[in-house]
Each structure stands twice: as structure tokens, then as C-alpha cells.
Design an enzyme around this catalytic site. Structure first.
Site, PDB file in Angstrom:
ATOM      1  N   SER A 159       0.840  -1.200   0.000  1.00  0.00           N
ATOM      2  CA  SER A 159       0.000   0.000   0.000  1.00  0.00           C
ATOM      3  C   SER A 159       0.873   1.246   0.000  1.00  0.00           C
ATOM      4  O   SER A 159       2.025   1.221   0.471  1.00  0.00           O
ATOM      5  CB  SER A 159      -0.897   0.007   1.242  1.00  0.00           C
ATOM      6  OG  SER A 159      -1.551   1.263   1.389  1.00  0.00           O
ATOM      7  N   TYR A 215      -2.919   0.272  10.527  1.00  0.00           N
ATOM      8  CA  TYR A 215      -2.928  -0.346   9.192  1.00  0.00           C
ATOM      9  C   TYR A 215      -1.642   0.004   8.462  1.00  0.00           C
ATOM     10  O   TYR A 215      -0.994  -0.865   7.852  1.00  0.00           O
ATOM     11  CB  TYR A 215      -4.142   0.144   8.407  1.00  0.00           C
ATOM     12  CG  TYR A 215      -4.112  -0.231   6.947  1.00  0.00           C
ATOM     13  CD1 TYR A 215      -4.423  -1.518   6.531  1.00  0.00           C
ATOM     14  CD2 TYR A 215      -3.772   0.712   5.971  1.00  0.00           C
ATOM     15  CE1 TYR A 215      -4.396  -1.875   5.183  1.00  0.00           C
ATOM     16  CE2 TYR A 215      -3.741   0.366   4.622  1.00  0.00           C
ATOM     17  CZ  TYR A 215      -4.052  -0.920   4.239  1.00  0.00           C
ATOM     18  OH  TYR A 215      -4.008  -1.260   2.908  1.00  0.00           O
TER      19      TYR A 215
END
Length: 242
Positions: free
Chosen positions: A140, A153
């Protein structure tokens, strides 16, 4: 790496980025195995796909990882690519004492990092038997910079990024095994709805960039806005001892 005639396992393949990649790989002439926790969603996804089968299971659970790796070994001995795409993400306000931040962080780290390491280790012996193989980790843009909305996260993806670099270095002399890392920005999927995914790019763009990188043997795969960050930071990281 070749873009057709592979046998590919995709975790989290019943929706979002995983499903988009499954569609592209299937259309390119690969055999695809999609995985997800929900059997109904898997069956619905299969209706949209050709030359694709499904293995239901929750890879965040150790016993399920072992079972699925066993099914791949016995049912799909020609497996030569895994795409670790299944993930967990929560809005996590670290200033809220009632938020249970640690539990959210545990789920994210377990799904996005620990489970990937264990599952990859389980299937590596099978991959190493093939003439050409790949491990693909869906990372990500958050691996590069955290924020107050997704602090834990982001930490899990930073950990995944570091692991992927180490895995690539470990097998650097093995010309048969390639280690890819895909860095999507915000993507418009059901998975990202809670974190503003409606403002993101389509999942098909991630799939397109990944297939292009696969053909070029481009192991680092930034997508969308991540390309700007990657262009600035990757040359610096490459100069660091490793």
C-alpha cells in the site's frame, strides 16, 4: 516473467483488487484459484470468471493456512504464483481510550503481515519446484507514510514492505523465483469503503499495472499516486546497505 500459462492463487480474490487481478490473469490465459472467507461471495465471483476455481478459507487462522496450502499441493501441484492480497483495515483513533486500538492493530498485523509470512513459507517449497515462480505481495501507499486515521494499518503495511524486501534479498540468487510488491493508493472497493474508498482509483487500474510489471520483470509496482513517492524514495532505499 511470463504472463500466461501460470497457475495462480489469489487470497482475497472474491472482490476488489483480488477479483480485478483474477479477471486480468484469467483473460490472459492463466489458471486462477481465488480464495476468500465467504463461500457465497466466492461463488458469485466465479460467475464473472473463466478458468477459475475457488478455495474457501480464512487465511488469518493458522489451521486454515495449513489446510489451504495442503489443498494447493495436492490439487494444484503446478502452482507457480501466489498473490497475497487478503487484508484488514480499520479506522483507529489512538486518542480514544474506548477505541480498543490494540485489538484492531492485532487483527491488521495478523492478517496483513504474520499470515502472509506463514502462508508464504508453507507454499514456498512448492513454488521452488517450478521452472518459474513468483510471490506477489499487495502492499500500500500507506507503507511509506502513516496518518492519524490509519496508523496501525499503515504500520502493518510497512512491516509487509520490509518483509518483502528481505524475502527478495533472500532469494536474489535464485533466478526461478521472483518477488513482487504492488503499492496501490486508495482504491474504490468495498474493502476500503470505511476509509473513504469512494474517492480512490478503480481496482482494474491496479490489475493493469501489475500485469504490465509482470511482463517487464518489474518487481516494484507503484500504482497511481504511489508512483510519485516511489520515484523519490526508491533510489535512496536502494543505496542503503542490504
Amino acid at each position: 516473467m511470463k504472463t500466461s500459462s501460470n497457475t495462480v492463487f489469489i487470497s482475497g480474490g472474491s472482490a476488489g483488487i483480488g477479483l480485478a487481478i483474477a479477471k486480468k490473469l484469467s483473460a490472459a490465459g492463466n489458471k486462477v484459484i481465488i480464495n476468500g472467507r465467504n463461500e457465497e461471495r466466492l461463488q458469485n465471483a466465479l460467475k464473472e470468471l473463466d478458468n477459475v476455481v475457488a478455495i474457501q478459507g480464512d487465511l488469518s487462522i493458522e489451521a486454515e493456512r495449513i489446510r489451504i496450502a495442503g489443498e494447493l499441493a495436492t490439487g494444484h501441484p503446478e502452482l507457480n504464483m501466489i498473490i497475497n492480497n487478503a487484508g484488514a483495515a480499520f479506522l483507529n483513533d489512538l486518542s480514544d481510550s474506548n477505541n480498543n486500538a490494540a485489538e484492531k492493530a492485532y487483527q491488521e498485523m495478523n492478517t496483513n503481515y504474520i499470515s502472509v509470512i506463514h502462508f508464504t513459507s508453507l507454499v514456498l517449497p512448492q513454488l521452488l519446484q517450478q521452472q518459474e515462480a513468483a510471490v506477489v505481495n499487495i502492499s500500500s501507499i500507506a507503507a511509506y507514510r502513516s496518518n492519524k486515521y490509519l496508523p496501525t494499518y499503515s504500520a502493518s503495511k510497512a512491516a509487509l514492505h520490509s518483509y518483502t524486501q528481505g524475502l527478495r534479498d533472500t532469494f536474489a540468487e535464485n533466478e526461478k523465483l521472483n518477488i513482487y510488491e504492488v503499492y496501490p493508493p486508495l482504491v474504490n472497493t468495498e474493502f476500503s469503503a470505511e476509509i473513504g474508498g469512494a474517492n480512490g482509483i478503480p481496482a482494474s487500474q491496479v490489475a493493469d499495472d501489475f500485469l504490465a510489471a509482470l511482463e517487464l520483470n518489474q518487481f516494484e509496482v507503484p500504482v497511481g499516486d504511489t508512483k510519485k513517492i516511489h520515484a523519490m524514495l526508491h533510489p535512496i532505499f536502494e543505496q542503503a546497505p542490504h
